[in-house]
Design a protein around this motif. Structure first.
Motif, PDB file in Angstrom:
ATOM      1  N   LEU A 175       0.859  -1.181   0.000  1.00 47.27           N
ATOM      2  CA  LEU A 175       0.000   0.000   0.000  1.00 47.27           C
ATOM      3  C   LEU A 175       0.894   1.230   0.000  1.00 47.27           C
ATOM      4  N   TRP A 176       0.622   2.185  -0.885  1.00 43.00           N
ATOM      5  CA  TRP A 176       1.319   3.462  -0.814  1.00 43.00           C
ATOM      6  C   TRP A 176       0.797   4.207   0.391  1.00 43.00           C
ATOM      7  N   VAL A 177       1.687   4.745   1.184  1.00 40.99           N
ATOM      8  CA  VAL A 177       1.271   5.513   2.369  1.00 40.99           C
ATOM      9  C   VAL A 177       1.962   6.870   2.379  1.00 40.99           C
ATOM     10  N   HIS A 178       1.266   7.860   2.914  1.00 45.07           N
ATOM     11  CA  HIS A 178       1.809   9.219   3.013  1.00 45.07           C
ATOM     12  C   HIS A 178       2.915   9.296   4.062  1.00 45.07           C
ATOM     13  N   ASP A 179       2.742   8.544   5.141  1.00 44.24           N
ATOM     14  CA  ASP A 179       3.682   8.604   6.266  1.00 44.24           C
ATOM     15  C   ASP A 179       3.745   7.214   6.887  1.00 44.24           C
ATOM     16  N   GLN A 180       4.919   6.592   6.860  1.00 44.04           N
ATOM     17  CA  GLN A 180       5.044   5.226   7.360  1.00 44.04           C
ATOM     18  C   GLN A 180       4.787   5.125   8.862  1.00 44.04           C
ATOM     19  N   GLU A 181       5.179   6.114   9.639  1.00 44.21           N
ATOM     20  CA  GLU A 181       4.938   6.063  11.093  1.00 44.21           C
ATOM     21  C   GLU A 181       3.449   6.096  11.400  1.00 44.21           C
ATOM     22  N   ILE A 182       2.730   7.008  10.765  1.00 49.54           N
ATOM     23  CA  ILE A 182       1.279   7.109  10.976  1.00 49.54           C
ATOM     24  C   ILE A 182       0.603   5.821  10.517  1.00 49.54           C
ATOM     25  N   ALA A 183       1.014   5.307   9.356  1.00 56.90           N
ATOM     26  CA  ALA A 183       0.429   4.066   8.837  1.00 56.90           C
ATOM     27  C   ALA A 183       0.695   2.900   9.780  1.00 56.90           C
ATOM     28  N   CYS A 184       1.902   2.821  10.307  1.00 62.88           N
ATOM     29  CA  CYS A 184       2.251   1.730  11.217  1.00 62.88           C
ATOM     30  C   CYS A 184       1.402   1.782  12.489  1.00 62.88           C
ATOM     31  N   ARG A 185       1.255   2.960  13.054  1.00 64.26           N
ATOM     32  CA  ARG A 185       0.417   3.098  14.261  1.00 64.26           C
ATOM     33  C   ARG A 185      -1.032   2.715  13.972  1.00 64.26           C
ATOM     34  N   PHE A 186      -1.556   3.121  12.830  1.00 63.90           N
ATOM     35  CA  PHE A 186      -2.932   2.775  12.467  1.00 63.90           C
ATOM     36  C   PHE A 186      -3.106   1.265  12.381  1.00 63.90           C
ATOM     37  N   TRP A 187      -2.230   0.605  11.631  1.00 61.16           N
ATOM     38  CA  TRP A 187      -2.388  -0.833  11.405  1.00 61.16           C
ATOM     39  C   TRP A 187      -2.112  -1.657  12.661  1.00 61.16           C
ATOM     40  N   THR A 188      -1.248  -1.172  13.542  1.00 60.99           N
ATOM     41  CA  THR A 188      -0.956  -1.945  14.752  1.00 60.99           C
ATOM     42  C   THR A 188      -1.905  -1.580  15.896  1.00 60.99           C
ATOM     43  N   GLU A 189      -2.080  -0.306  16.160  1.00 56.10           N
ATOM     44  CA  GLU A 189      -2.880   0.110  17.312  1.00 56.10           C
ATOM     45  C   GLU A 189      -4.381   0.042  17.060  1.00 56.10           C
ATOM     46  N   LYS A 190      -4.817   0.384  15.869  1.00 55.12           N
ATOM     47  CA  LYS A 190      -6.263   0.403  15.600  1.00 55.12           C
ATOM     48  C   LYS A 190      -6.778  -0.888  14.975  1.00 55.12           C
ATOM     49  N   ILE A 191      -6.027  -1.450  14.057  1.00 57.89           N
ATOM     50  CA  ILE A 191      -6.485  -2.672  13.385  1.00 57.89           C
ATOM     51  C   ILE A 191      -6.066  -3.918  14.155  1.00 57.89           C
ATOM     52  N   GLY A 192      -4.952  -3.842  14.890  1.00 59.95           N
ATOM     53  CA  GLY A 192      -4.516  -4.982  15.687  1.00 59.95           C
ATOM     54  C   GLY A 192      -3.503  -5.877  14.998  1.00 59.95           C
ATOM     55  N   PHE A 193      -2.927  -5.414  13.899  1.00 57.51           N
ATOM     56  CA  PHE A 193      -1.888  -6.179  13.220  1.00 57.51           C
ATOM     57  C   PHE A 193      -0.577  -6.028  13.984  1.00 57.51           C
TER      58      PHE A 193
END
Length: 142
Positions: free
Chosen positions: A9-27
């Motif tokens: 997935l293209w992401v604007h910001d890897q840190e923000i994307a990482c927090r979203f996928w780990t903290e909110k989605i649970g990956f």
């Protein structure tokens, strides 16, 4: 035999994307490797616990010479509109997963609804990528 190992997935910001996928989605983070010899290129992957053979690459857009500013802006705009691809997630209980993810701050674009193939809902990641959350129905085998 070939198998799918990861999708990007293209992401604007890897840190923000990482927090979203780990903290909110649970990956969980699978790989987080920076390569200084490649101008700081960062290989960052996440995936669902218990499904170790598949991951999502959270890919920052490359700069020149791969992409000039104009092309980079076009790609970021398409991602932000949800037109750069879709990730399909499945769950045993779409309504329950919807409630859990909503409680963690995931903003859904579509609440769960009945569809011929099961129960479906939609949300986007912070970059705008389209994500579908589906509880698949038992379909007859032809």
């Amino acid at each position: 035999m070939m198998k799918i190992a990861s999708a990007a997935l293209w992401v604007h910001d890897q840190e923000i994307a990482c927090r979203f996928w780990t903290e909110k989605i649970g990956f969980e983070v699978r790989q987080d490797i920076s390569l200084p010899d490649m101008e700081g290129f960062r290989w960052l992957t996440v995936g669902p616990p218990g499904q170790d053979d598949v991951s999502i690459v959270l890919m920052a857009l490359p700069g020149p010479p791969m992409m000039d500013d104009s092309v980079q802006r076009q790609v970021l705009d398409l991602v932000a509109m949800g037109f750069a691809g879709t990730v399909f997630l499945t769950t045993d209980d779409c309504h329950k997963s919807y409630a859990e993810l909503s409680a963690r701050g995931v903003e859904f674009t579509e609440a769960p609804f009945d569809a011929p193939y099961g129960i479906d809902a939609g949300f986007r990641d912070p970059s705008g990528n389209s994500i579908r959350l589906t509880q698949l129905a038992e379909l007859p085998v032809p």
